[in-house]
Motif scaffolding. Structure first.
Motif, PDB file in Angstrom:
ATOM      1  N   ILE A  91       0.863  -1.191   0.000  1.00  0.00           N
ATOM      2  CA  ILE A  91       0.000   0.000   0.000  1.00  0.00           C
ATOM      3  C   ILE A  91       0.889   1.227   0.000  1.00  0.00           C
ATOM      4  O   ILE A  91       1.892   1.263   0.717  1.00  0.00           O
ATOM      5  CB  ILE A  91      -0.904  -0.012   1.245  1.00  0.00           C
ATOM      6  N   LEU A  92       0.529   2.220  -0.806  1.00  0.00           N
ATOM      7  CA  LEU A  92       1.286   3.466  -0.806  1.00  0.00           C
ATOM      8  C   LEU A  92       0.310   4.627  -0.709  1.00  0.00           C
ATOM      9  O   LEU A  92      -0.478   4.862  -1.622  1.00  0.00           O
ATOM     10  CB  LEU A  92       2.114   3.592  -2.093  1.00  0.00           C
ATOM     11  N   LEU A  93       0.355   5.329   0.431  1.00  0.00           N
ATOM     12  CA  LEU A  93      -0.563   6.448   0.634  1.00  0.00           C
ATOM     13  C   LEU A  93       0.150   7.755   0.297  1.00  0.00           C
ATOM     14  O   LEU A  93       1.266   7.980   0.740  1.00  0.00           O
ATOM     15  CB  LEU A  93      -0.996   6.436   2.098  1.00  0.00           C
ATOM     16  N   GLU A  94      -0.482   8.563  -0.541  1.00  0.00           N
ATOM     17  CA  GLU A  94       0.099   9.863  -0.895  1.00  0.00           C
ATOM     18  C   GLU A  94      -0.928  10.953  -0.631  1.00  0.00           C
ATOM     19  O   GLU A  94      -2.141  10.725  -0.749  1.00  0.00           O
ATOM     20  CB  GLU A  94       0.534   9.862  -2.363  1.00  0.00           C
ATOM     21  N   LEU A  95      -0.424  12.141  -0.269  1.00  0.00           N
ATOM     22  CA  LEU A  95      -1.301  13.257   0.100  1.00  0.00           C
ATOM     23  C   LEU A  95      -1.010  14.468  -0.770  1.00  0.00           C
ATOM     24  O   LEU A  95       0.141  14.695  -1.123  1.00  0.00           O
ATOM     25  CB  LEU A  95      -1.001  13.708   1.530  1.00  0.00           C
ATOM     26  N   THR A  96      -2.053  15.258  -1.081  1.00  0.00           N
ATOM     27  CA  THR A  96      -1.797  16.588  -1.643  1.00  0.00           C
ATOM     28  C   THR A  96      -2.721  17.557  -0.931  1.00  0.00           C
ATOM     29  O   THR A  96      -3.775  17.165  -0.427  1.00  0.00           O
ATOM     30  CB  THR A  96      -2.095  16.721  -3.158  1.00  0.00           C
ATOM     31  N   GLY A  97      -2.358  18.818  -0.912  1.00  0.00           N
ATOM     32  CA  GLY A  97      -3.154  19.816  -0.203  1.00  0.00           C
ATOM     33  C   GLY A  97      -2.546  20.067   1.161  1.00  0.00           C
ATOM     34  O   GLY A  97      -1.368  19.797   1.384  1.00  0.00           O
ATOM     35  N   ASP A  98      -3.372  20.554   2.076  1.00  0.00           N
ATOM     36  CA  ASP A  98      -2.875  20.930   3.399  1.00  0.00           C
ATOM     37  C   ASP A  98      -3.228  19.844   4.406  1.00  0.00           C
ATOM     38  O   ASP A  98      -4.386  19.708   4.789  1.00  0.00           O
ATOM     39  CB  ASP A  98      -3.526  22.264   3.792  1.00  0.00           C
ATOM     40  N   PRO A  99      -2.247  19.067   4.849  1.00  0.00           N
ATOM     41  CA  PRO A  99      -2.562  17.966   5.771  1.00  0.00           C
ATOM     42  C   PRO A  99      -3.170  18.455   7.088  1.00  0.00           C
ATOM     43  O   PRO A  99      -3.795  17.684   7.800  1.00  0.00           O
ATOM     44  CB  PRO A  99      -1.200  17.309   6.047  1.00  0.00           C
ATOM     45  N   ALA A 100      -3.021  19.744   7.388  1.00  0.00           N
ATOM     46  CA  ALA A 100      -3.607  20.262   8.628  1.00  0.00           C
ATOM     47  C   ALA A 100      -5.043  20.727   8.424  1.00  0.00           C
ATOM     48  O   ALA A 100      -5.733  21.087   9.372  1.00  0.00           O
ATOM     49  CB  ALA A 100      -2.758  21.409   9.153  1.00  0.00           C
ATOM     50  N   ASP A 101      -5.502  20.746   7.182  1.00  0.00           N
ATOM     51  CA  ASP A 101      -6.860  21.269   6.933  1.00  0.00           C
ATOM     52  C   ASP A 101      -7.600  20.364   5.931  1.00  0.00           C
ATOM     53  O   ASP A 101      -7.990  19.262   6.259  1.00  0.00           O
ATOM     54  CB  ASP A 101      -6.732  22.714   6.441  1.00  0.00           C
TER      55      ASP A 101
END
Ligand code: ATP
Length: 316
Positions: A185-195
């Motif tokens: 599994i590979l989780l990737e994020l975009t945007g503001d992880p605090a919001d």
């Protein structure tokens, strides 16, 4: 391409004439078409005079018309490709025009499937599952804590539902059967992880693969464990199971799933070494913390570690 492959996916012999008639082309056009398919997919094909053509191994191709309505009901929009660089990369590219709706990217093959830290996920055509789930998360870091471990639980339960026994998890997000990797599994994020941000959960499951080059560790596949399975049913079971786990995670946080995760951790209570580029720690694995970090006993003290660069290995 897939019309001809669909006719051949049963792994039986089909004569050039039969294939040509089904597609409305000549026998020599069938042969040319098959050579192109072989070049593009690297599938092994037998050509025997008097009998025709057959694939070395049967296939279970993904069917958009079958999957799309059922995934819609589960609130996932479907994007299906023959070959893509990486389903996670494509999900990132699709995000700007995806709107609010969660979506899935599925491909028959990946040319640059991603593992962690730039490593490659081996992704031959038509044999495994390469799938990315993309959705919006409101509520920041609290909503993200432990999410990749929760995805691991969903993959593990999916495999159990199909009948693969002895499936377990390896921190942070690999799925093992009998000491051999069956899924990652590979989780990737975009945007503001605090919001507000978008999460992409990439899942690679070895399904009907029986031979592979370029995997430098022990691996297995569903076929090796229980025989060939229909990859369309696997997609639907995974999408439904992941949806249930993500809802539980969003409602109650990772702490509600922590015991279940620890109960499935293959190296719980074992001596392991945790390494990043710059350091190594050896100790006993105690479990995971509320955020999904690994808890270890080192020199008599309990410590938690988290971060995408960390890798856990069982001590010999
Ligand atoms: P870590 O514990 O750091 O996650 P890992 O070796 O499992 O270690 P990943 O980034 O999760 O690393 O996965 C990439 C690795 O998995 C590759 O380096 C390769 O050894 C292996 N691999 C690649 N493709 C496959 C596959 N289809 N099935 C099983 N293993 C694979």
């Amino acid at each position: 391409m897939n019309r001809l492959l669909r006719l051949l996916q049963d792994g039986r012999f089909h004569s050039g004439q039969e294939l040509g008639e089904a597609l409305g082309v000549t026998r020599s056009a069938v042969w040319k078409h098959l050579q192109r398919i072989q070049g593009e997919t690297a599938l092994s094909l037998y050509r025997v005079p008097g009998r025709g053509y057959r694939l070395a191994e049967p296939l279970s191709l993904l069917e958009y018309e079958y999957l799309n309505p059922q995934l819609m009901q589960l609130n996932w929009a479907l994007n299906l490709y023959d070959t893509i660089d990486s389903t996670n990369a494509e999900a990132l590219r699709l995000l700007p025009r995806a709107g609010e709706r969660p979506f899935i990217v599925l491909a028959e093959a990946q040319t640059a499937g991603r593992g962690r830290r730039g490593r490659l996920w081996v992704s031959p055509f038509g044999q495994n599952l390469y799938c990315s789930f993309a959705f919006k998360v409101h509520g920041g870091a609290k909503q993200l804590a432990g999410m990749s471990l929760v995805a691991g639980l969903a993959v593990m339960q999916t495999l159990r539902r199909l009948g693969v026994a002895e499936v377990g998890l390896k921190w942070p997000n690999d799925v093992y059967v009998d000491g051999r990797k069956i899924a990652g599994i590979l989780l990737e994020l975009t945007g503001d992880p605090a919001d507000v941000c978008h999460v992409i959960i990439g899942v690679g499951i070895n399904v009907n693969m029986v031979r592979a080059e370029g995997i430098d560790q022990l691996w297995t596949s569903i076929k090796e464990q229980i025989g060939m399975v229909d990859r369309n049913e696997l997609v639907l079971t995974l999408a439904a199971t992941l949806g249930v786990y993500l809802d539980r995670h969003s409602a109650a946080g990772f702490s509600a799933l922590r015991d279940e995760w620890e109960a499935s951790h293959i190296w719980q209570g074992r001596n392991c070494t945790l390494s990043s580029g710059s350091y190594e720690f050896s100790g006993v694995v105690l479990g995971v913390d509320q955020q999904g970090g690994i808890r270890m006993r080192l020199d008599g003290c309990e410590r938690s570690f988290s971060g995408g660069e960390l890798s856990l290995r069982l001590d010999p």
